[in-house]
Design an enzyme around this catalytic site. Structure first.
Site, PDB file in Angstrom:
ATOM      1  CG  HIS A 168      -2.091   0.897   1.080  1.00 23.47           C
ATOM      2  ND1 HIS A 168      -2.025   2.243   1.337  1.00 23.47           N
ATOM      3  CD2 HIS A 168      -3.349   0.643   0.646  1.00 23.47           C
ATOM      4  CE1 HIS A 168      -3.205   2.767   1.079  1.00 23.47           C
ATOM      5  NE2 HIS A 168      -4.033   1.828   0.651  1.00 23.47           N
ATOM      6  CG  ASP A 209      -8.482  -4.404  -2.660  1.00 24.95           C
ATOM      7  OD1 ASP A 209      -9.677  -4.210  -2.380  1.00 24.95           O
ATOM      8  OD2 ASP A 209      -7.764  -3.536  -3.175  1.00 24.95           O
TER       9      ASP A 209
HETATM   10  N1  CMC Z   1       4.026  -7.837  -4.701  1.00 25.28           N
HETATM   11  C1  CMC Z   1       5.378  -7.840  -4.879  1.00 25.28           C
HETATM   12  N2  CMC Z   1       6.153  -6.731  -4.747  1.00 25.28           N
HETATM   13  C2  CMC Z   1       5.534  -5.591  -4.430  1.00 25.28           C
HETATM   14  C3  CMC Z   1       4.135  -5.516  -4.223  1.00 25.28           C
HETATM   15  C4  CMC Z   1       3.381  -6.703  -4.362  1.00 25.28           C
HETATM   16  N3  CMC Z   1       2.058  -6.696  -4.172  1.00 25.28           N
HETATM   17  N4  CMC Z   1       3.781  -4.248  -3.924  1.00 25.28           N
HETATM   18  C5  CMC Z   1       4.936  -3.540  -3.937  1.00 25.28           C
HETATM   19  N5  CMC Z   1       5.986  -4.349  -4.236  1.00 25.28           N
HETATM   20  C6  CMC Z   1       7.407  -3.950  -4.281  1.00 25.28           C
HETATM   21  C7  CMC Z   1       7.692  -3.099  -5.507  1.00 25.28           C
HETATM   22  O1  CMC Z   1       8.080  -3.905  -6.609  1.00 25.28           O
HETATM   23  C8  CMC Z   1       8.814  -2.227  -4.992  1.00 25.28           C
HETATM   24  O2  CMC Z   1       9.996  -2.992  -4.972  1.00 25.28           O
HETATM   25  P1  CMC Z   1      11.426  -2.290  -5.221  1.00 25.28           P
HETATM   26  O3  CMC Z   1      11.585  -1.273  -4.129  1.00 25.28           O
HETATM   27  O4  CMC Z   1      12.422  -3.403  -5.150  1.00 25.28           O
HETATM   28  O5  CMC Z   1      11.349  -1.675  -6.588  1.00 25.28           O
HETATM   29  C9  CMC Z   1       8.427  -1.960  -3.538  1.00 25.28           C
HETATM   30  O6  CMC Z   1       7.632  -3.085  -3.156  1.00 25.28           O
HETATM   31  C10 CMC Z   1       7.636  -0.670  -3.322  1.00 25.28           C
HETATM   32  O7  CMC Z   1       6.465  -0.735  -4.128  1.00 25.28           O
HETATM   33  P2  CMC Z   1       5.897   0.460  -5.005  1.00 25.28           P
HETATM   34  O8  CMC Z   1       5.300  -0.120  -6.240  1.00 25.28           O
HETATM   35  O9  CMC Z   1       6.925   1.520  -5.169  1.00 25.28           O
HETATM   36  O10 CMC Z   1       4.758   0.994  -4.070  1.00 25.28           O
HETATM   37  P3  CMC Z   1       3.618   2.008  -4.490  1.00 25.28           P
HETATM   38  O11 CMC Z   1       3.300   2.777  -3.284  1.00 25.28           O
HETATM   39  O12 CMC Z   1       3.968   2.759  -5.714  1.00 25.28           O
HETATM   40  O13 CMC Z   1       2.402   1.037  -4.893  1.00 25.28           O
HETATM   41  C11 CMC Z   1       0.635  -0.502  -4.650  1.00 25.28           C
HETATM   42  C12 CMC Z   1       1.467   0.604  -3.985  1.00 25.28           C
HETATM   43  C13 CMC Z   1      -0.582  -0.778  -3.792  1.00 25.28           C
HETATM   44  C14 CMC Z   1       0.138  -0.026  -6.048  1.00 25.28           C
HETATM   45  C15 CMC Z   1       1.508  -1.770  -4.807  1.00 25.28           C
HETATM   46  O14 CMC Z   1       1.909  -2.223  -3.521  1.00 25.28           O
HETATM   47  C16 CMC Z   1       0.806  -2.883  -5.553  1.00 25.28           C
HETATM   48  O15 CMC Z   1       0.827  -2.896  -6.787  1.00 25.28           O
HETATM   49  N6  CMC Z   1       0.123  -3.835  -4.822  1.00 25.28           N
HETATM   50  C17 CMC Z   1      -0.662  -4.863  -5.468  1.00 25.28           C
HETATM   51  C18 CMC Z   1      -1.983  -4.290  -5.935  1.00 25.28           C
HETATM   52  C19 CMC Z   1      -2.935  -4.042  -4.779  1.00 25.28           C
HETATM   53  O16 CMC Z   1      -3.122  -4.887  -3.922  1.00 25.28           O
HETATM   54  N7  CMC Z   1      -3.579  -2.857  -4.795  1.00 25.28           N
HETATM   55  C20 CMC Z   1      -4.598  -2.507  -3.793  1.00 25.28           C
HETATM   56  C21 CMC Z   1      -4.190  -1.358  -2.907  1.00 25.28           C
HETATM   57  S1  CMC Z   1      -5.279  -1.187  -1.484  1.00 25.28           S
HETATM   58  C22 CMC Z   1      -6.811  -0.727  -2.168  1.00 25.28           C
HETATM   59  C23 CMC Z   1      -6.820   0.698  -2.574  1.00 25.28           C
HETATM   60  O17 CMC Z   1      -7.158   1.539  -1.731  1.00 25.28           O
HETATM   61  O18 CMC Z   1      -6.514   0.992  -3.732  1.00 25.28           O
END
Ligand code: CMC
Length: 428
Positions: free
Chosen positions: A307, A364
């Site tokens: 998140h 989720d």
């Molecule tokens: N599985 C594997 N790796 C992950 C995941 C995951 N679900 N989420 C983040 N990471 C890794 C990402 O690859 C990155 O790694 P590195 O630092 O080595 O490059 C690190 O963790 C930080 O992630 P980020 O993508 O920079 O984080 P963000 O804040 O931009 O994205 C997120 C947040 C929710 C989009 C992301 O965690 C994600 O895609 N999660 C899966 C989709 C999901 O469950 N979304 C629902 C969010 S809650 C409902 C809502 O309110 O929307």
């Protein structure tokens, strides 16, 4: 006296005010930055940018805290109803008995859809994605409410569109589902609760009315409470962005549905179930899946984990995890996907990759299992999220207009070609 921040640049310095919220979050006020320095800030993804001050929802992502209008989500989940929470989110205080009765009556009175909207539903193909239908039909609502396309923030000019949207979004969702099933629409029942009426419009047959178990009705109500608001996330920011041009509430929430649809946001609840189903049906071991999710060369992610704001357990996930068992027991079903989810969670929570990145289950991760147990089809999951989020979107739209905010218009740093002369086609 508020703290000051000093910006040093090009041998000069600029003193900037800070603003401290009621929970001591501090922001640097840069509203004069460009006028005084000619510079802007750059923050793709807005991870460090506050777009507004807000009284609606407080989140402390490090501590896993979520409060609506100062009330802990855990307490609202236990003691409140979706209708009461919706009123709280919209108007800032828990309603007195008469206030709640009036609010609920307003929602009840608006449960039906104008019969003219039937032809719009008939125009969609059977396999139309329900989020596309929902977004379109919320905008179609504005065609039936042309006298309400204002930016009013109080009185009937606000209350009427607000209760119409919160109420009719259920019927739109149910009509979209039934159209895709080739089934006739089911008229709303005003004797039922908000959630009960939705389940009725989804699942009743003409001579066989659907009577939900109290545990199921309560679980759906709880799901809606947990989704009622979540401060400046992608879809809420979209609602504010669209509303800031003084577009109507109908258009703003329709745009919010578009933003929510994506798999990184609300669409993740469908993706979690699809992921669990795939693991189950293809016999993939949770260990192998977790390894893929960690592998940067694989497109796989552990959906329902991570998140932008929560860097510990999402409190909504904790509450839902507790509910899933209750609902499965009440319905006397066992779901193999739940065992896979438990296993994935346990594994991920002991892996360095997830621990170092503070990746915990989000709302989720368990919500899909709950909705699936209730009988909601997977492609309707994000629609359910949208129904729950309506009070939050509307409250944010309203707050923005109460504060008379300027139109939202971020800047950019241009990195394209500098001025060049046009070359006629025969010389290229
Ligand atoms: N599985 C594997 N790796 C992950 C995941 C995951 N679900 N989420 C983040 N990471 C890794 C990402 O690859 C990155 O790694 P590195 O630092 O080595 O490059 C690190 O963790 C930080 O992630 P980020 O993508 O920079 O984080 P963000 O804040 O931009 O994205 C997120 C947040 C929710 C989009 C992301 O965690 C994600 O895609 N999660 C899966 C989709 C999901 O469950 N979304 C629902 C969010 S809650 C409902 C809502 O309110 O929307």
């Amino acid at each position: 006296m508020s703290k000051k921040a000093t910006l040093q640049y090009d041998g000069q310095s600029l003193e900037l005010d800070t603003i401290v919220g009621t929970e001591n979050e501090t922001g640097i006020d840069i509203t004069q930055l460009r006028a005084k320095t000619g510079m802007i800030t750059l923050d793709p993804g807005y991870g460090n940018t506050g777009s507004c001050t807000s009284d609606i929802t407080f989140i402390n992502g490090e501590k896993g805290i979520l409060r609506y209008r100062g009330y802990a989500i855990e307490e609202l989940a236990e003691k409140s109803s979706f209708m009461e929470t919706a009123f709280l989110v919209l108007y800032g205080h828990l309603p007195a008995k008469e206030e709640l009765e009036t609010f609920e009556a307003g929602i009840r009175d608006e449960a039906y859809l104008h019969y003219g909207m039937k032809s719009h539903f008939e125009g969609f193909p059977d396999n139309a994605p329900p989020m596309a239908v929902l977004s379109s039909m919320l905008n179609v609502l504005s065609c039936y409410n042309t006298e309400l396309l204002t930016t009013a923030t109080k009185g009937p000019a606000f209350e009427l569109p607000a209760s119409r949207i919160i109420s009719k979004v259920r019927a739109i969702a149910a009509w979209a589902y039934r159209t895709s099933q080739g089934k006739p629409f089911m008229a709303p029942r005003t004797d039922l609760s908000y959630s009960g009426n939705f389940l009725h419009m989804m699942f009743s047959q003409q001579f066989n009315l659907y009577e939900p178990l109290p545990e199921v009705e309560r679980a759906l109500d709880l799901f809606l409470i947990l989704h009622a608001d979540h401060e400046q996330n992608c879809s809420t920011s979209t609602v504010r962005m669209v509303g800031s041009s003084h577009a109507s509430l109908f258009s703003a929430v329709s745009a919010g549905v578009g933003a929510l649809w994506g798999p990184l946001h609300g669409g993740a609840n469908c993706e979690v179930i699809k992921m669990l189903e795939r693991i189950h049906e293809e016999g993939i071991s949770p260990r192998a899946f977790v390894e893929k999710a960690k592998d940067k060369n694989s497109p796989e992610k552990l959906m329902g984990f991570g998140h932008r704001v929560y860097k510990s357990f999402d409190p909504r996930a904790k509450i839902l995890k507790g509910q899933v068992d209750n609902v499965l027991k009440a319905l006397n079903i066992s779901d193999p996907l739940l065992d896979i989810a438990y296993e994935l969670e346990e594994m991920a929570r002991s892996e360095d990759y997830f621990i170092e990145r503070n990746l915990y289950p989000n709302v989720d991760f368990y919500s899909g299992i709950l909705l699936r147990a209730i009988g909601i089809p997977v492609d309707m999951f994000t629609v359910l999220f949208a129904i729950g989020r309506m009070p939050g979107w509307i409250a944010n739209w309203r707050e923005m207009h109460v504060q008379s905010l300027r139109i939202s218009r971020p800047r950019q740093i241009y990195t394209g070609e500098i001025l060049r002369a046009y070359t006629p086609m025969d010389k290229r």
